[in-house]
Design a protein around this motif. Structure first.
Motif, PDB file in Angstrom:
ATOM      1  N   VAL A 148      48.986  33.433  49.860  1.00 40.94           N
ATOM      2  CA  VAL A 148      48.918  34.845  49.427  1.00 40.94           C
ATOM      3  C   VAL A 148      49.189  35.808  50.582  1.00 40.94           C
ATOM      4  N   ASP A 184      43.924  31.394  32.011  1.00 43.81           N
ATOM      5  CA  ASP A 184      42.621  31.417  32.687  1.00 43.81           C
ATOM      6  C   ASP A 184      41.619  32.338  31.990  1.00 43.81           C
ATOM      7  N   ARG A 241      46.224  34.831  28.605  1.00 43.18           N
ATOM      8  CA  ARG A 241      46.329  34.114  29.875  1.00 43.18           C
ATOM      9  C   ARG A 241      45.592  32.777  29.813  1.00 43.18           C
ATOM     10  N   THR A 285      48.587  40.502  43.538  1.00 48.58           N
ATOM     11  CA  THR A 285      48.939  39.109  43.859  1.00 48.58           C
ATOM     12  C   THR A 285      48.878  38.247  42.599  1.00 48.58           C
ATOM     13  N   ASP A 324      45.699  45.238  44.403  1.00 47.73           N
ATOM     14  CA  ASP A 324      44.855  44.888  43.250  1.00 47.73           C
ATOM     15  C   ASP A 324      44.757  43.363  43.211  1.00 47.73           C
TER      16      ASP A 324
END
Ligand code: AP5
Length: 217
Positions: free
Chosen positions: A64, A163, A161, A31, A84
């Motif tokens: 999601v 994050d 990334r 996701t 995952d």
């Protein structure tokens, strides 16, 4: 075969899920990857998810679960799937069981990757990814052959990334403990859970996971 990977951010879920999906010739469903692609393409889904992802919070269950509902109907999921980064809440786990049941399927195994926070922070602050093919590297532990470039010959430079800053990593760890940790007990109660130490090389962790799969088949 249907497998779920659980574990804190940076435990290696994506790395191991990709290897296992290739080995078993089944679909890998992340996701996080689906959401990041939507953010990159500035789709309505991406615009909704971006703020939450950048701050380390979870995107809403509705969004999601909707993604997974569509994704599991794709042709490449016929032989099996590895999830995952989903489910991440009990509500998502209940929805997954229901969606699979509707298709006459069920989860065979839940692999819980366990890793200390200190190692997680080291792995995530040095992670780099390819925006074109999604390959994941690590500046210290799994560097690309040529600095800043994907080994697969992609023309786009590797990126960090948004994050993966220390501040957002701490928030992701807090959210993991609050929202996702209860899934360990949830799946243990269903006798589906196997915990693997994610410390050690990528190859060593993969060997441990393969042993588990062997004993499940
Ligand atoms: P997501 O992309 O799922 O992030 P995550 O769970 O935080 O996991 P990561 O991708 O950071 O880590 P990983 O465990 O896959 O580790 P990796 O293999 O890359 O989600 C991102 C955001 O999207 C969430 O915060 C949320 O906002 C949203 N989201 C996604 N799914 C959602 C859901 N279901 N519900 C709500 N919101 C959702 O490895 C990390 C690094 O370590 C790499 O550099 C790698 O090369 C290296 N490495 C891996 N294994 C080893 C090893 N054994 N030894 C040395 N280095 C290693």
């Amino acid at each position: 075969m249907i497998i779920v990977f659980l574990g804190p951010p940076g435990a290696g879920k994506g790395t191991q899920a990709k290897l296992l999906a290739e080995k078993l010739e089944i679909a890998q469903i992340s996701t996080g990857d689906i959401l990041r692609e939507a953010v990159r393409n500035k789709t309505p889904l991406g615009l909704k998810a971006q703020e939450k992802m950048n701050s380390g919070e979870l995107v809403s269950d509705d969004i999601v679960i909707g993604i997974i509902k569509d994704r599991i109907n794709a042709r490449d999921c016929g032989n099996g799937m590895i999830f995952d980064g989903f489910p991440r809440t009990i509500e998502q786990a209940d929805a997954l069981s229901q969606l699979l049941e509707n298709k006459g399927k069920k989860i065979d195994l839940v692999v819980n990757l366990d890793l200390d926070d200190q190692v997680i922070i080291e792995r995530l602050t040095s992670r780099r990814s390819c925006p074109t093919c999604g390959a994941v590297y690590n500046l210290v532990l799994k560097p690309p052959k040529q600095e800043g470039k994907c080994d697969n010959g992609c023309s786009t430079p590797l990126y960090r990334r948004d994050d993966d800053s220390e501040k957002v990593i701490s928030e992701r760890l807090r959210v993991y403990r609050a929202e996702s940790y209860p899934l360990i007990e949830f799946y243990d109660g269903k006798h589906l859970l196997k915990t693997v130490s994610a410390d050690g090389s990528i190859e060593d962790v993969f060997a441990k996971i393969r042993c588990l799969i062997g004993s499940e088949l």
